[in-house]
Design a protein around this motif. Structure first.
Motif, PDB file in Angstrom:
ATOM      1  N   GLN A  16       0.860  -1.179   0.000  1.00  0.00           N
ATOM      2  CA  GLN A  16       0.000   0.000   0.000  1.00  0.00           C
ATOM      3  C   GLN A  16       0.898   1.231   0.000  1.00  0.00           C
ATOM      4  O   GLN A  16       1.717   1.407   0.907  1.00  0.00           O
ATOM      5  N   LEU A  17       0.754   2.054  -1.016  1.00  0.00           N
ATOM      6  CA  LEU A  17       1.570   3.259  -1.123  1.00  0.00           C
ATOM      7  C   LEU A  17       1.172   4.266  -0.062  1.00  0.00           C
ATOM      8  O   LEU A  17       0.002   4.391   0.281  1.00  0.00           O
ATOM      9  N   ALA A  18       2.173   4.974   0.463  1.00  0.00           N
ATOM     10  CA  ALA A  18       1.971   6.012   1.483  1.00  0.00           C
ATOM     11  C   ALA A  18       2.753   7.242   1.033  1.00  0.00           C
ATOM     12  O   ALA A  18       3.871   7.472   1.480  1.00  0.00           O
ATOM     13  N   PRO A  19       2.175   8.003   0.088  1.00  0.00           N
ATOM     14  CA  PRO A  19       2.885   9.170  -0.451  1.00  0.00           C
ATOM     15  C   PRO A  19       3.269  10.155   0.631  1.00  0.00           C
ATOM     16  O   PRO A  19       2.603  10.215   1.649  1.00  0.00           O
ATOM     17  N   PRO A  20       4.345  10.890   0.445  1.00  0.00           N
ATOM     18  CA  PRO A  20       5.094  11.005  -0.799  1.00  0.00           C
ATOM     19  C   PRO A  20       6.277  10.048  -0.900  1.00  0.00           C
ATOM     20  O   PRO A  20       6.821   9.867  -1.983  1.00  0.00           O
ATOM     21  N   ASP A  21       6.690   9.425   0.196  1.00  0.00           N
ATOM     22  CA  ASP A  21       7.969   8.711   0.142  1.00  0.00           C
ATOM     23  C   ASP A  21       7.941   7.335   0.795  1.00  0.00           C
ATOM     24  O   ASP A  21       8.959   6.836   1.212  1.00  0.00           O
ATOM     25  N   GLY A  22       6.760   6.734   0.874  1.00  0.00           N
ATOM     26  CA  GLY A  22       6.733   5.465   1.572  1.00  0.00           C
ATOM     27  C   GLY A  22       5.660   4.511   1.093  1.00  0.00           C
ATOM     28  O   GLY A  22       4.930   4.776   0.143  1.00  0.00           O
ATOM     29  N   PHE A  23       5.605   3.395   1.802  1.00  0.00           N
ATOM     30  CA  PHE A  23       4.632   2.349   1.519  1.00  0.00           C
ATOM     31  C   PHE A  23       4.552   1.454   2.746  1.00  0.00           C
ATOM     32  O   PHE A  23       5.402   1.515   3.640  1.00  0.00           O
ATOM     33  N   SER A  24       3.526   0.627   2.800  1.00  0.00           N
ATOM     34  CA  SER A  24       3.433  -0.337   3.888  1.00  0.00           C
ATOM     35  C   SER A  24       3.290  -1.729   3.300  1.00  0.00           C
ATOM     36  O   SER A  24       2.764  -1.918   2.202  1.00  0.00           O
ATOM     37  N   PHE A  46      17.454   1.167   7.955  1.00  0.00           N
ATOM     38  CA  PHE A  46      17.724  -0.087   7.269  1.00  0.00           C
ATOM     39  C   PHE A  46      18.259   0.227   5.881  1.00  0.00           C
ATOM     40  O   PHE A  46      17.911   1.250   5.290  1.00  0.00           O
ATOM     41  N   VAL A  47      19.111  -0.674   5.376  1.00  0.00           N
ATOM     42  CA  VAL A  47      19.671  -0.532   4.037  1.00  0.00           C
ATOM     43  C   VAL A  47      19.556  -1.871   3.322  1.00  0.00           C
ATOM     44  O   VAL A  47      19.486  -2.928   3.947  1.00  0.00           O
ATOM     45  N   ARG A  48      19.550  -1.805   2.016  1.00  0.00           N
ATOM     46  CA  ARG A  48      19.473  -2.996   1.171  1.00  0.00           C
ATOM     47  C   ARG A  48      20.849  -3.634   1.085  1.00  0.00           C
ATOM     48  O   ARG A  48      21.849  -2.944   0.881  1.00  0.00           O
ATOM     49  N   ASP A  49      20.899  -4.935   1.260  1.00  0.00           N
ATOM     50  CA  ASP A  49      22.141  -5.682   1.076  1.00  0.00           C
ATOM     51  C   ASP A  49      22.100  -6.270  -0.337  1.00  0.00           C
ATOM     52  O   ASP A  49      21.382  -7.246  -0.577  1.00  0.00           O
ATOM     53  N   PRO A  50      22.846  -5.690  -1.276  1.00  0.00           N
ATOM     54  CA  PRO A  50      22.762  -6.136  -2.672  1.00  0.00           C
ATOM     55  C   PRO A  50      23.305  -7.545  -2.907  1.00  0.00           C
ATOM     56  O   PRO A  50      23.065  -8.132  -3.958  1.00  0.00           O
ATOM     57  N   THR A  51      24.011  -8.118  -1.922  1.00  0.00           N
ATOM     58  CA  THR A  51      24.528  -9.476  -2.101  1.00  0.00           C
ATOM     59  C   THR A  51      23.483 -10.535  -1.763  1.00  0.00           C
ATOM     60  O   THR A  51      23.710 -11.713  -2.008  1.00  0.00           O
ATOM     61  N   ARG A  76      -0.456  -4.770  12.172  1.00  0.00           N
ATOM     62  CA  ARG A  76      -0.042  -5.963  11.433  1.00  0.00           C
ATOM     63  C   ARG A  76       0.699  -5.608  10.150  1.00  0.00           C
ATOM     64  O   ARG A  76       0.987  -6.455   9.331  1.00  0.00           O
ATOM     65  N   ARG A  77       0.999  -4.328   9.982  1.00  0.00           N
ATOM     66  CA  ARG A  77       1.733  -3.854   8.806  1.00  0.00           C
ATOM     67  C   ARG A  77       2.967  -3.091   9.267  1.00  0.00           C
ATOM     68  O   ARG A  77       3.072  -2.706  10.433  1.00  0.00           O
ATOM     69  N   VAL A  78       3.871  -2.872   8.348  1.00  0.00           N
ATOM     70  CA  VAL A  78       5.084  -2.106   8.614  1.00  0.00           C
ATOM     71  C   VAL A  78       5.129  -0.967   7.604  1.00  0.00           C
ATOM     72  O   VAL A  78       5.008  -1.183   6.400  1.00  0.00           O
ATOM     73  N   LEU A  79       5.274   0.248   8.122  1.00  0.00           N
ATOM     74  CA  LEU A  79       5.385   1.437   7.275  1.00  0.00           C
ATOM     75  C   LEU A  79       6.858   1.677   6.981  1.00  0.00           C
ATOM     76  O   LEU A  79       7.679   1.770   7.903  1.00  0.00           O
ATOM     77  N   VAL A  80       7.197   1.742   5.708  1.00  0.00           N
ATOM     78  CA  VAL A  80       8.574   1.926   5.264  1.00  0.00           C
ATOM     79  C   VAL A  80       8.659   3.269   4.537  1.00  0.00           C
ATOM     80  O   VAL A  80       7.905   3.527   3.604  1.00  0.00           O
ATOM     81  N   ARG A  81       9.573   4.119   4.996  1.00  0.00           N
ATOM     82  CA  ARG A  81       9.769   5.424   4.345  1.00  0.00           C
ATOM     83  C   ARG A  81      11.193   5.533   3.840  1.00  0.00           C
ATOM     84  O   ARG A  81      12.144   5.201   4.547  1.00  0.00           O
ATOM     85  N   ARG A  82      11.311   6.008   2.611  1.00  0.00           N
ATOM     86  CA  ARG A  82      12.648   6.242   2.035  1.00  0.00           C
ATOM     87  C   ARG A  82      13.210   7.537   2.595  1.00  0.00           C
ATOM     88  O   ARG A  82      12.509   8.545   2.641  1.00  0.00           O
ATOM     89  N   LEU A  83      14.464   7.495   2.979  1.00  0.00           N
ATOM     90  CA  LEU A  83      15.138   8.686   3.471  1.00  0.00           C
ATOM     91  C   LEU A  83      15.976   9.276   2.355  1.00  0.00           C
ATOM     92  O   LEU A  83      16.478   8.568   1.496  1.00  0.00           O
ATOM     93  N   LYS A  84      16.165  10.543   2.380  1.00  0.00           N
ATOM     94  CA  LYS A  84      16.917  11.217   1.325  1.00  0.00           C
ATOM     95  C   LYS A  84      18.398  11.162   1.606  1.00  0.00           C
ATOM     96  O   LYS A  84      18.870  10.993   2.630  1.00  0.00           O
TER      97      LYS A  84
END
Length: 84
Positions: A16-24, A46-51, A76-84
């Protein structure tokens, strides 16, 4: 006629999108991302581990490499926001 798949049985589809910079996403899907190591804690974020392989999502590029994420539990959901 085959019924359409329900998102609660397909967590990769339940974004589920959570504008402007996130989703759940469902908490279970979040725990999977941590378990397989696709995302790892880095300080308070948190960061993505590309390996590590990133499980499938219906929406592409939810977790781009080089982006930091702030995560907050929302029941029961997790809200994820992108940081700049």
């Amino acid at each position: 006629m085959t019924p359409a798949p329900r998102d609660d049985h397909e967590p990769f589809a339940d974004v589920q999108l959570a504008p402007p910079d996130g989703f759940s996403i469902p908490e279970l899907k979040w725990r999977e991302l941590l378990f397989v190591g696709a995302l790892r804690r880095d300080g308070d974020d948190f960061v993505r581990d590309p390996t590590r392989p990133l499980p499938a999502f219906r929406i592409p590029d939810l977790f781009p490499e080089g982006t930091r994420f702030r995560v907050q539990s929302d029941g029961r959901r997790v809200l994820v926001r992108r940081l700049k």
